[in-house]
Write an enzyme that holds these catalytic residues in place. Structure first.
Site, mmCIF file in Angstrom:
data_model
loop_
_atom_site.group_PDB
_atom_site.id
_atom_site.type_symbol
_atom_site.label_atom_id
_atom_site.label_comp_id
_atom_site.label_asym_id
_atom_site.label_seq_id
_atom_site.Cartn_x
_atom_site.Cartn_y
_atom_site.Cartn_z
ATOM 1 N N GLU A 1 -9.798 -2.495 5.509
ATOM 2 C CA GLU A 1 -10.298 -2.339 6.956
ATOM 3 C C GLU A 1 -11.662 -2.949 7.049
ATOM 4 O O GLU A 1 -12.484 -3.308 5.984
ATOM 5 C CB GLU A 1 -10.861 -0.635 7.027
ATOM 6 C CG GLU A 1 -9.822 0.085 6.790
ATOM 7 C CD GLU A 1 -8.684 0.060 8.067
ATOM 8 O OE1 GLU A 1 -8.931 -0.454 8.985
ATOM 9 O OE2 GLU A 1 -7.386 0.549 7.816
ATOM 10 N N ASN B 1 -7.524 -3.701 14.438
ATOM 11 C CA ASN B 1 -8.887 -4.232 13.894
ATOM 12 C C ASN B 1 -8.773 -5.256 12.998
ATOM 13 O O ASN B 1 -10.004 -5.619 12.289
ATOM 14 C CB ASN B 1 -9.693 -2.998 13.455
ATOM 15 C CG ASN B 1 -9.073 -2.448 12.067
ATOM 16 O OD1 ASN B 1 -7.904 -3.136 11.645
ATOM 17 N ND2 ASN B 1 -9.386 -1.114 11.625
ATOM 18 N N ASP C 1 0.981 -1.364 -0.034
ATOM 19 C CA ASP C 1 0.191 -0.109 -0.002
ATOM 20 C C ASP C 1 0.859 1.098 -0.038
ATOM 21 O O ASP C 1 2.237 1.139 0.178
ATOM 22 C CB ASP C 1 -0.898 -0.164 1.270
ATOM 23 C CG ASP C 1 -0.243 -0.500 2.532
ATOM 24 O OD1 ASP C 1 0.949 -0.620 2.679
ATOM 25 O OD2 ASP C 1 -1.086 -1.050 3.324
ATOM 26 N N HIS D 1 -7.026 -5.489 10.427
ATOM 27 C CA HIS D 1 -6.795 -5.220 8.971
ATOM 28 C C HIS D 1 -5.495 -5.809 8.235
ATOM 29 O O HIS D 1 -4.761 -5.994 9.183
ATOM 30 C CB HIS D 1 -7.002 -3.692 8.585
ATOM 31 C CG HIS D 1 -5.764 -2.754 9.032
ATOM 32 N ND1 HIS D 1 -6.015 -1.422 9.455
ATOM 33 C CD2 HIS D 1 -4.474 -3.050 9.324
ATOM 34 C CE1 HIS D 1 -4.732 -0.758 9.714
ATOM 35 N NE2 HIS D 1 -3.838 -1.636 9.707
HETATM 36 C C1 F6R Z 1 1.495 -1.718 6.412
HETATM 37 C C2 F6R Z 1 0.157 -2.309 6.225
HETATM 38 C C3 F6R Z 1 -0.385 -2.216 7.460
HETATM 39 C C4 F6R Z 1 0.130 -2.735 8.829
HETATM 40 C C5 F6R Z 1 -0.694 -2.876 10.049
HETATM 41 C C6 F6R Z 1 0.124 -3.117 11.321
HETATM 42 O O1 F6R Z 1 2.111 -1.718 5.025
HETATM 43 O O2 F6R Z 1 -0.489 -2.515 5.482
HETATM 44 O O3 F6R Z 1 -1.617 -3.378 7.367
HETATM 45 O O4 F6R Z 1 0.774 -4.027 8.512
HETATM 46 O O5 F6R Z 1 -1.209 -1.715 10.170
HETATM 47 O O6 F6R Z 1 1.075 -2.173 11.552
HETATM 48 P P1 F6R Z 1 2.041 -2.034 12.829
HETATM 49 O O7 F6R Z 1 3.209 -3.084 12.395
HETATM 50 O O8 F6R Z 1 2.580 -0.990 12.795
HETATM 51 O O9 F6R Z 1 1.529 -2.541 13.845
#
Ligand code: F6R
Length: 241
Positions: free
Chosen positions: A143, A136, A67, A138
């Site tokens: 989401e 959550n 992303d 994701h």
């Molecule tokens: C990152 C992404 C997100 C993260 C997720 C966990 O490219 O797509 O889905 O993997 O938000 O983030 P952290 O590792 O910061 O807890």
């Protein structure tokens, strides 16, 4: 789903790096699907150390990231491009031409998404897709919702995410309001999936992902349907299992 229990964050990073490194060793021209966020930083450090020790060669590796924020230039230190460059690309011998992220500066969302879908599909399959897990559930920017969106799409960031991100910007107006993300089909088409999870705060959602019903309310629960998923999680993240 295979679950590998790590002692702590450092051990999780090492064990996950073992798996990514094995992929690069087995197939030097592999396609790595990459993620940003705080969880994979230790893993990337491990890969950089192995490269510096002469154990890994990235010269033929190609990458696709999950992303990117819409509207942030590559030079912005909050862009995912900047993150990848800072944590991995600039520190190993990967050819920048072989690295791919959605084009955050393409204002036409349809074009940005179509272009990135084509790039992913043209790579002949992601060999291993790395994922972090949101609180959550994701994955990427997919989401919780009423459906699984299959392809690359543009998402509106929730007010909570915008508020949480504002500390990184001069003003709230500069915080990106949208992002481009791989969809669930893109992620599920990877040959192997590696999920890294750390910390007590992720324990409730990790339990849902592994043992709960498969539902778009917990997007990562769809991974239960993938034939080759490895979750590397530390004891804290697995404390509710
Ligand atoms: C990152 C992404 C997100 C993260 C997720 C966990 O490219 O797509 O889905 O993997 O938000 O983030 P952290 O590792 O910061 O807890």
């Amino acid at each position: 789903m295979r679950v590998i229990k790590a002692k702590d964050y450092a051990d999780m990073s090492k064990k996950a790096a073992d798996i990514m490194a094995a992929q690069v060793l087995m197939k030097p021209e592999c396609v790595l699907g990459l993620a940003t966020g705080s969880t994979p930083i230790g893993l990337y450090q491990n890969l950089v150390e192995r490269y510096q020790a002469g154990e890994l060669d990235f010269s033929a590796v190609r990458t696709v990231n999950l992303d990117e924020y819409k509207g942030l230039p590559k030079e912005n230190d909050q862009s995912y491009y900047y993150f990848m460059n800072d944590n991995l690309f600039s520190k190993v011998n990967i050819d920048p031409k072989n690295t791919n992220l959605p084009d955050g500066m393409e204002p036409d969302s349809n074009k940005a998404c179509e272009d990135y879908n084509k790039i992913i599909d043209s790579m002949g399959g992601v060999d291993i897709q790395l994922l972090g897990l949101g609180h959550n559930g994701h994955i990427g920017f997919n989401e919780p919702g009423d459906s699984f969106v299959p392809d690359v799409h543009c998402v509106d960031l929730t007010q909570t995410t915008i508020e949480a991100n504002k500390r990184f910007f001069a003003s709230i107006d500069e915080v990106p309001k949208q992002a481009y993300t791989m969809g669930i089909r893109n992620i599920m088409f990877a040959k192997k999936i590696l999920v890294v999870v750390s910390g007590k705060d992720k324990a409730p959602i990790l339990k849902e992902v592994i043992n709960g019903p498969i539902t778009p309310k917990v997007q990562a629960s769809v991974l239960q349907l993938h034939p080759d998923v490895t979750i590397v999680a530390d004891e804290d993240a697995l404390s509710m299992m």
